[in-house]
Scaffold this motif. Sequence first.
Motif, PDB file in Angstrom:
ATOM      1  N   GLU A  47       0.668  -1.324  -0.190  1.00  0.00           N
ATOM      2  CA  GLU A  47      -0.125  -0.140  -0.060  1.00  0.00           C
ATOM      3  C   GLU A  47       0.897   1.243   0.031  1.00  0.00           C
ATOM      4  O   GLU A  47       0.375   2.286  -0.447  1.00  0.00           O
ATOM      5  CB  GLU A  47      -0.872  -0.002   1.264  1.00  0.00           C
ATOM      6  CG  GLU A  47      -2.017  -1.086   1.227  1.00  0.00           C
ATOM      7  CD  GLU A  47      -2.805  -1.165   2.520  1.00  0.00           C
ATOM      8  OE1 GLU A  47      -2.641  -0.244   3.413  1.00  0.00           O
ATOM      9  OE2 GLU A  47      -3.665  -2.055   2.574  1.00  0.00           O
ATOM     10  N   CYS A  48       1.926   1.229   0.214  1.00  0.00           N
ATOM     11  CA  CYS A  48       3.166   2.292   0.547  1.00  0.00           C
ATOM     12  C   CYS A  48       3.614   2.573  -0.758  1.00  0.00           C
ATOM     13  O   CYS A  48       4.166   3.727  -0.944  1.00  0.00           O
ATOM     14  CB  CYS A  48       4.161   2.036   1.482  1.00  0.00           C
ATOM     15  SG  CYS A  48       5.397   0.886   0.742  1.00  0.00           S
ATOM     16  N   SER A  49       3.459   2.164  -1.955  1.00  0.00           N
ATOM     17  CA  SER A  49       3.987   2.544  -3.354  1.00  0.00           C
ATOM     18  C   SER A  49       3.062   1.823  -4.295  1.00  0.00           C
ATOM     19  O   SER A  49       2.485   0.749  -4.161  1.00  0.00           O
ATOM     20  CB  SER A  49       5.223   1.703  -3.395  1.00  0.00           C
ATOM     21  OG  SER A  49       5.819   2.110  -4.587  1.00  0.00           O
ATOM     22  N   GLN A  50       2.980   2.797  -5.369  1.00  0.00           N
ATOM     23  CA  GLN A  50       1.949   2.333  -6.449  1.00  0.00           C
ATOM     24  C   GLN A  50       3.042   1.909  -7.564  1.00  0.00           C
ATOM     25  O   GLN A  50       2.306   1.763  -8.645  1.00  0.00           O
ATOM     26  CB  GLN A  50       1.382   3.740  -6.858  1.00  0.00           C
ATOM     27  CG  GLN A  50       0.063   4.041  -6.152  1.00  0.00           C
ATOM     28  CD  GLN A  50      -0.750   5.083  -6.451  1.00  0.00           C
ATOM     29  OE1 GLN A  50      -0.564   5.712  -7.468  1.00  0.00           O
ATOM     30  NE2 GLN A  50      -1.617   5.584  -5.529  1.00  0.00           N
ATOM     31  N   SER A  51       4.094   1.883  -7.495  1.00  0.00           N
ATOM     32  CA  SER A  51       4.936   1.574  -8.425  1.00  0.00           C
ATOM     33  C   SER A  51       5.891   0.150  -8.469  1.00  0.00           C
ATOM     34  O   SER A  51       6.518  -0.495  -9.209  1.00  0.00           O
ATOM     35  CB  SER A  51       6.106   2.621  -8.973  1.00  0.00           C
ATOM     36  OG  SER A  51       6.678   2.934  -7.752  1.00  0.00           O
ATOM     37  N   LYS A  52       6.424   0.004  -6.976  1.00  0.00           N
ATOM     38  CA  LYS A  52       7.244  -1.004  -6.631  1.00  0.00           C
ATOM     39  C   LYS A  52       6.427  -2.309  -6.536  1.00  0.00           C
ATOM     40  O   LYS A  52       5.413  -2.303  -5.925  1.00  0.00           O
ATOM     41  CB  LYS A  52       7.951  -0.759  -5.496  1.00  0.00           C
ATOM     42  CG  LYS A  52       9.099   0.571  -5.640  1.00  0.00           C
ATOM     43  CD  LYS A  52       9.954   0.277  -4.603  1.00  0.00           C
ATOM     44  CE  LYS A  52       9.306   0.689  -3.109  1.00  0.00           C
ATOM     45  NZ  LYS A  52      10.492   0.931  -2.235  1.00  0.00           N
ATOM     46  N   VAL A  53       7.091  -3.481  -7.164  1.00  0.00           N
ATOM     47  CA  VAL A  53       6.777  -4.828  -6.706  1.00  0.00           C
ATOM     48  C   VAL A  53       7.842  -5.590  -6.496  1.00  0.00           C
ATOM     49  O   VAL A  53       9.051  -5.194  -6.811  1.00  0.00           O
ATOM     50  CB  VAL A  53       5.738  -5.292  -8.125  1.00  0.00           C
ATOM     51  CG1 VAL A  53       4.709  -4.705  -8.165  1.00  0.00           C
ATOM     52  CG2 VAL A  53       6.685  -5.391  -8.873  1.00  0.00           C
ATOM     53  N   SER A  54       7.550  -6.861  -5.870  1.00  0.00           N
ATOM     54  CA  SER A  54       8.615  -7.693  -5.707  1.00  0.00           C
ATOM     55  C   SER A  54       8.314  -9.208  -6.113  1.00  0.00           C
ATOM     56  O   SER A  54       7.089  -9.479  -5.958  1.00  0.00           O
ATOM     57  CB  SER A  54       9.218  -7.810  -4.336  1.00  0.00           C
ATOM     58  OG  SER A  54       8.239  -8.422  -3.363  1.00  0.00           O
ATOM     59  N   CYS A  55       9.228 -10.220  -6.235  1.00  0.00           N
ATOM     60  CA  CYS A  55       8.806 -11.371  -6.424  1.00  0.00           C
ATOM     61  C   CYS A  55       8.681 -12.050  -5.081  1.00  0.00           C
ATOM     62  O   CYS A  55       8.820 -11.352  -3.945  1.00  0.00           O
ATOM     63  CB  CYS A  55      10.223 -12.147  -7.359  1.00  0.00           C
ATOM     64  SG  CYS A  55      11.581 -12.103  -6.178  1.00  0.00           S
ATOM     65  N   LEU A  56       8.345 -13.269  -5.129  1.00  0.00           N
ATOM     66  CA  LEU A  56       7.857 -14.115  -3.760  1.00  0.00           C
ATOM     67  C   LEU A  56       8.967 -14.299  -2.817  1.00  0.00           C
ATOM     68  O   LEU A  56       9.018 -14.177  -1.779  1.00  0.00           O
ATOM     69  CB  LEU A  56       7.048 -15.133  -4.032  1.00  0.00           C
ATOM     70  CG  LEU A  56       5.790 -14.876  -5.039  1.00  0.00           C
ATOM     71  CD1 LEU A  56       5.083 -16.336  -4.858  1.00  0.00           C
ATOM     72  CD2 LEU A  56       5.166 -13.958  -4.574  1.00  0.00           C
ATOM     73  N   ARG A  57      10.370 -14.213  -3.632  1.00  0.00           N
ATOM     74  CA  ARG A  57      11.338 -14.377  -2.645  1.00  0.00           C
ATOM     75  C   ARG A  57      11.872 -13.183  -1.924  1.00  0.00           C
ATOM     76  O   ARG A  57      12.334 -13.392  -0.814  1.00  0.00           O
ATOM     77  CB  ARG A  57      12.503 -14.651  -3.603  1.00  0.00           C
ATOM     78  CG  ARG A  57      12.489 -16.008  -4.223  1.00  0.00           C
ATOM     79  CD  ARG A  57      14.122 -16.466  -5.025  1.00  0.00           C
ATOM     80  NE  ARG A  57      13.845 -17.506  -5.865  1.00  0.00           N
ATOM     81  CZ  ARG A  57      14.742 -17.889  -6.631  1.00  0.00           C
ATOM     82  NH1 ARG A  57      15.958 -17.282  -6.804  1.00  0.00           N
ATOM     83  NH2 ARG A  57      14.769 -19.153  -7.528  1.00  0.00           N
ATOM     84  N   HIS A  58      11.623 -11.895  -2.431  1.00  0.00           N
ATOM     85  CA  HIS A  58      12.384 -10.897  -1.866  1.00  0.00           C
ATOM     86  C   HIS A  58      11.174  -9.827  -1.446  1.00  0.00           C
ATOM     87  O   HIS A  58      11.361  -8.709  -1.555  1.00  0.00           O
ATOM     88  CB  HIS A  58      13.268 -10.077  -2.907  1.00  0.00           C
ATOM     89  CG  HIS A  58      14.355 -11.131  -3.241  1.00  0.00           C
ATOM     90  ND1 HIS A  58      14.478 -11.495  -4.778  1.00  0.00           N
ATOM     91  CD2 HIS A  58      15.232 -11.756  -2.503  1.00  0.00           C
ATOM     92  CE1 HIS A  58      15.417 -12.325  -4.705  1.00  0.00           C
ATOM     93  NE2 HIS A  58      16.038 -12.600  -3.579  1.00  0.00           N
ATOM     94  N   SER A  59       9.788 -10.052  -1.044  1.00  0.00           N
ATOM     95  CA  SER A  59       9.187  -9.181  -0.414  1.00  0.00           C
ATOM     96  C   SER A  59       9.544  -8.408   0.563  1.00  0.00           C
ATOM     97  O   SER A  59       9.033  -7.309   0.945  1.00  0.00           O
ATOM     98  CB  SER A  59       7.710  -9.945  -0.170  1.00  0.00           C
ATOM     99  OG  SER A  59       7.842 -10.770   0.723  1.00  0.00           O
ATOM    100  N   HIS A  60      10.593  -8.924   1.428  1.00  0.00           N
ATOM    101  CA  HIS A  60      10.729  -8.296   2.825  1.00  0.00           C
ATOM    102  C   HIS A  60      11.892  -7.108   2.288  1.00  0.00           C
ATOM    103  O   HIS A  60      12.482  -6.373   3.112  1.00  0.00           O
ATOM    104  CB  HIS A  60      11.529  -9.261   3.653  1.00  0.00           C
ATOM    105  CG  HIS A  60      12.442 -10.290   3.191  1.00  0.00           C
ATOM    106  ND1 HIS A  60      12.252 -11.113   2.079  1.00  0.00           N
ATOM    107  CD2 HIS A  60      13.743 -10.366   3.276  1.00  0.00           C
ATOM    108  CE1 HIS A  60      13.251 -11.787   1.767  1.00  0.00           C
ATOM    109  NE2 HIS A  60      14.404 -11.345   2.770  1.00  0.00           N
ATOM    110  N   TYR A  61      12.352  -7.345   1.177  1.00  0.00           N
ATOM    111  CA  TYR A  61      13.206  -6.200   0.534  1.00  0.00           C
ATOM    112  C   TYR A  61      12.529  -5.040   0.332  1.00  0.00           C
ATOM    113  O   TYR A  61      13.068  -3.813  -0.064  1.00  0.00           O
ATOM    114  CB  TYR A  61      14.392  -6.730  -0.538  1.00  0.00           C
ATOM    115  CG  TYR A  61      15.372  -7.683   0.143  1.00  0.00           C
ATOM    116  CD1 TYR A  61      16.164  -7.247   1.010  1.00  0.00           C
ATOM    117  CD2 TYR A  61      15.768  -8.859  -0.514  1.00  0.00           C
ATOM    118  CE1 TYR A  61      17.255  -8.065   1.625  1.00  0.00           C
ATOM    119  CE2 TYR A  61      16.850  -9.669  -0.224  1.00  0.00           C
ATOM    120  CZ  TYR A  61      17.598  -9.330   0.971  1.00  0.00           C
ATOM    121  OH  TYR A  61      18.307 -10.108   1.335  1.00  0.00           O
TER     122      TYR A  61
END
Length: 297
Positions: free
Chosen positions: A139-153
């Motif tokens: 919810e904090c960003s409308q542009s960033k996504v991450s793969c399932l491995r690195h969501s904590h980054y």
Amino acid sequence: FPRAFHGGFSYGPNAGEAVNFGSHDWIKFGADANERYRSFGRPAVFSHDRLTMTLANHLEDQTSYCASKLLLNELERVAAEELELRSKLAGNGVRDVSNVINLPKNRLDKLDEKSAAYDDKRLCHACKHVCFFSAVACECSQSKVSCLRHSHYMCRCPPEKKYFMIWTHEEELKAALQKLRTHTQNLKEKEGAEAIDKAEKEEKEAPKELDTSPFPAFGPGAEKDLARHKYDEIPTGNILAETYERCFSVRSSSKELEAKITADSEGSIKRKRAETDGKVVSDDDTTAESVKNKPTS
């Protein structure tokens, strides 16, 4: 270089033309190259997951048991990781909002420029992997996504603020796997023992475990380059010299101002002490007449 999508060199100015292609049994090398690029946080030439799923949806082109078996092994690896991480993240609080947002389905009829352009918009914030099956957003960003491995980054928000963006649902992934298993089994029965021996040999030569560790802080050779150029002189030129001069003058002015403030402060303290003792001390430390009867402020 090994585990790269493409490599080349030139002796000087030239005009060149090339067509890159891969045979059906190249899939194992593509998997290795994709993981290597991912470990450095470098975007791959194309989405390996897209290639794998596209091949799995064009089974009429898979006419060899050996190639079909290699594809099946790779799709099983990718699907197992995808579904396992989805389950793990969902258990941690990441929400599935598939019924709220509508995402375009992945095209599996061909690999074209339009599909590649869409893939470039869903690169993992950390490892630059194309999030083909699904991604995690926050919810904090409308542009960033991450793969399932690195969501904590991606950010420091709690899992409850994060949600899945799913392009390929579990049912679709399992259906593609089942079709490929059936097709591979049919080819196995059709081609006989010789094809099985060849496939087993290919499987032994394939990498047993892909490097899925987090990407390193420095790429290979970076430390060596740093040591090699440690004592190299860097020419500053006129522009940098002027910059240094300006910084030095500002720093000198700051030091002078700091010294003046310190001197004024010390003088003020001496005056207050002298007034308490019935004396007035001037800035040059000369003693004046006693003013004991004079009221102090």
